[in-house]
Write a protein that holds these residues in place. Structure first.
Motif, PDB file in Angstrom:
ATOM      1  N   ASN A   1      41.086  40.212  51.105  1.00 55.17           N
ATOM      2  CA  ASN A   1      41.832  39.645  49.969  1.00 55.17           C
ATOM      3  C   ASN A   1      41.497  40.332  48.638  1.00 55.17           C
ATOM      4  O   ASN A   1      41.893  39.857  47.583  1.00 55.17           O
ATOM      5  CB  ASN A   1      41.593  38.136  49.871  1.00 55.17           C
ATOM      6  CG  ASN A   1      40.128  37.789  49.694  1.00 55.17           C
ATOM      7  OD1 ASN A   1      39.286  38.653  49.495  1.00 55.17           O
ATOM      8  ND2 ASN A   1      39.830  36.509  49.758  1.00 55.17           N
ATOM      9  N   ASP A   2      40.759  41.431  48.707  1.00 57.51           N
ATOM     10  CA  ASP A   2      40.414  42.245  47.527  1.00 57.51           C
ATOM     11  C   ASP A   2      39.630  41.503  46.450  1.00 57.51           C
ATOM     12  O   ASP A   2      39.642  41.911  45.293  1.00 57.51           O
ATOM     13  CB  ASP A   2      41.667  42.877  46.914  1.00 57.51           C
ATOM     14  CG  ASP A   2      42.294  43.909  47.824  1.00 57.51           C
ATOM     15  OD1 ASP A   2      41.540  44.576  48.568  1.00 57.51           O
ATOM     16  OD2 ASP A   2      43.524  44.058  47.804  1.00 57.51           O
ATOM     17  N   THR A   3      38.954  40.441  46.804  1.00 56.43           N
ATOM     18  CA  THR A   3      38.096  39.733  45.852  1.00 56.43           C
ATOM     19  C   THR A   3      36.662  40.208  46.050  1.00 56.43           C
ATOM     20  O   THR A   3      36.395  41.062  46.890  1.00 56.43           O
ATOM     21  CB  THR A   3      38.176  38.210  46.060  1.00 56.43           C
ATOM     22  OG1 THR A   3      37.723  37.904  47.382  1.00 56.43           O
ATOM     23  CG2 THR A   3      39.597  37.686  45.850  1.00 56.43           C
TER      24      THR A   3
ATOM     25  N   ASP B   1      37.874  37.375  40.983  1.00 54.35           N
ATOM     26  CA  ASP B   1      39.266  37.522  41.399  1.00 54.35           C
ATOM     27  C   ASP B   1      39.619  38.976  41.716  1.00 54.35           C
ATOM     28  O   ASP B   1      38.857  39.902  41.455  1.00 54.35           O
ATOM     29  CB  ASP B   1      40.216  36.959  40.335  1.00 54.35           C
ATOM     30  CG  ASP B   1      40.136  37.717  39.014  1.00 54.35           C
ATOM     31  OD1 ASP B   1      40.166  38.963  39.016  1.00 54.35           O
ATOM     32  OD2 ASP B   1      40.043  37.054  37.968  1.00 54.35           O
ATOM     33  N   LYS B   2      40.804  39.148  42.278  1.00 58.25           N
ATOM     34  CA  LYS B   2      41.261  40.444  42.781  1.00 58.25           C
ATOM     35  C   LYS B   2      41.213  41.548  41.718  1.00 58.25           C
ATOM     36  O   LYS B   2      40.672  42.620  41.951  1.00 58.25           O
ATOM     37  CB  LYS B   2      42.686  40.260  43.308  1.00 58.25           C
ATOM     38  CG  LYS B   2      43.287  41.448  43.970  1.00 58.25           C
ATOM     39  CD  LYS B   2      44.665  41.082  44.519  1.00 58.25           C
ATOM     40  CE  LYS B   2      45.252  42.217  45.318  1.00 58.25           C
ATOM     41  NZ  LYS B   2      46.506  41.839  45.969  1.00 58.25           N
ATOM     42  N   GLU B   3      41.770  41.285  40.557  1.00 57.62           N
ATOM     43  CA  GLU B   3      41.854  42.302  39.497  1.00 57.62           C
ATOM     44  C   GLU B   3      40.468  42.742  39.021  1.00 57.62           C
ATOM     45  O   GLU B   3      40.160  43.931  38.949  1.00 57.62           O
ATOM     46  CB  GLU B   3      42.662  41.758  38.322  1.00 57.62           C
ATOM     47  CG  GLU B   3      42.809  42.728  37.183  1.00 57.62           C
ATOM     48  CD  GLU B   3      43.571  42.127  36.016  1.00 57.62           C
ATOM     49  OE1 GLU B   3      43.310  42.556  34.882  1.00 57.62           O
ATOM     50  OE2 GLU B   3      44.407  41.224  36.228  1.00 57.62           O
TER      51      GLU B   3
ATOM     52  N   LYS C   1      38.324  44.658  41.677  1.00 57.90           N
ATOM     53  CA  LYS C   1      38.695  46.064  41.819  1.00 57.90           C
ATOM     54  C   LYS C   1      38.079  46.892  40.687  1.00 57.90           C
ATOM     55  O   LYS C   1      37.575  47.991  40.907  1.00 57.90           O
ATOM     56  CB  LYS C   1      40.216  46.195  41.828  1.00 57.90           C
ATOM     57  CG  LYS C   1      40.708  47.486  42.379  1.00 57.90           C
ATOM     58  CD  LYS C   1      40.028  47.844  43.662  1.00 57.90           C
ATOM     59  CE  LYS C   1      40.855  48.042  44.850  1.00 57.90           C
ATOM     60  NZ  LYS C   1      40.075  48.489  45.997  1.00 57.90           N
TER      61      LYS C   1
END
Length: 146
Positions: free
Chosen positions: A114-116, A132-134, A137
């Protein structure tokens, strides 16, 4: 004479309590504005660590600061992780130039599903955190130099 000794004992006790209280008060507080360095150890496939890389340039430190501000902390949670962390980051904070730096260690997992990111801190006031994801990354890019 015994009354004088009791007064000195009381004054000494109060002073000692004040001194202990002041010295412990900020010991577990993280002030991201005081961040001076980050040591990053990446976990290799054999679960050992690569040699630590230092992040000291102000631009990169600012990215780390902004990312860490976004972490949602859950103190007093002790999760068990299924695998070893992807990165171990040691953050160095200088609160007073006459005192040694304070160090906090963060184990960071970047979740591919989930890219977290999941973070475990050795600071008991932070404990377990998620990003969170943003922001995950952004943090991954700076720590892994992608």
């Amino acid at each position: 004479m015994p009354k004088r000794i009791n007064i000195y004992l009381i004054i000494s006790t109060v002073f000692l309590m004040f001194l202990i209280g002041c010295s412990n008060k900020g010991s577990k507080e993280v002030n991201l504005n005081q961040l001076t360095r980050v040591d990053v150890e990446v976990v290799k496939s054999d679960e050992s660590y690569e040699e630590a890389e230092m992040i000291t340039d102000e631009e990169s430190l600012e990215v780390v600061r902004k990312s860490f501000e976004q972490i949602k902390w859950e103190p007093n949670v002790e999760p068990k992780m299924a695998r070893k962390e992807d990165v171990k980051a040691t953050l160095f904070f200088e609160y007073d130039e006459n005192m040694p730096e304070r160090l906090f260690t963060y184990q960071i997992w970047f979740n591919q599903s989930n890219d977290t990111a999941t973070i475990i801190s050795n600071n008991e006031k932070e404990g377990f955190g998620t990003l969170d994801k943003e922001n995950a990354k952004i943090l991954e890019n700076i720590l892994l130099k992608k």
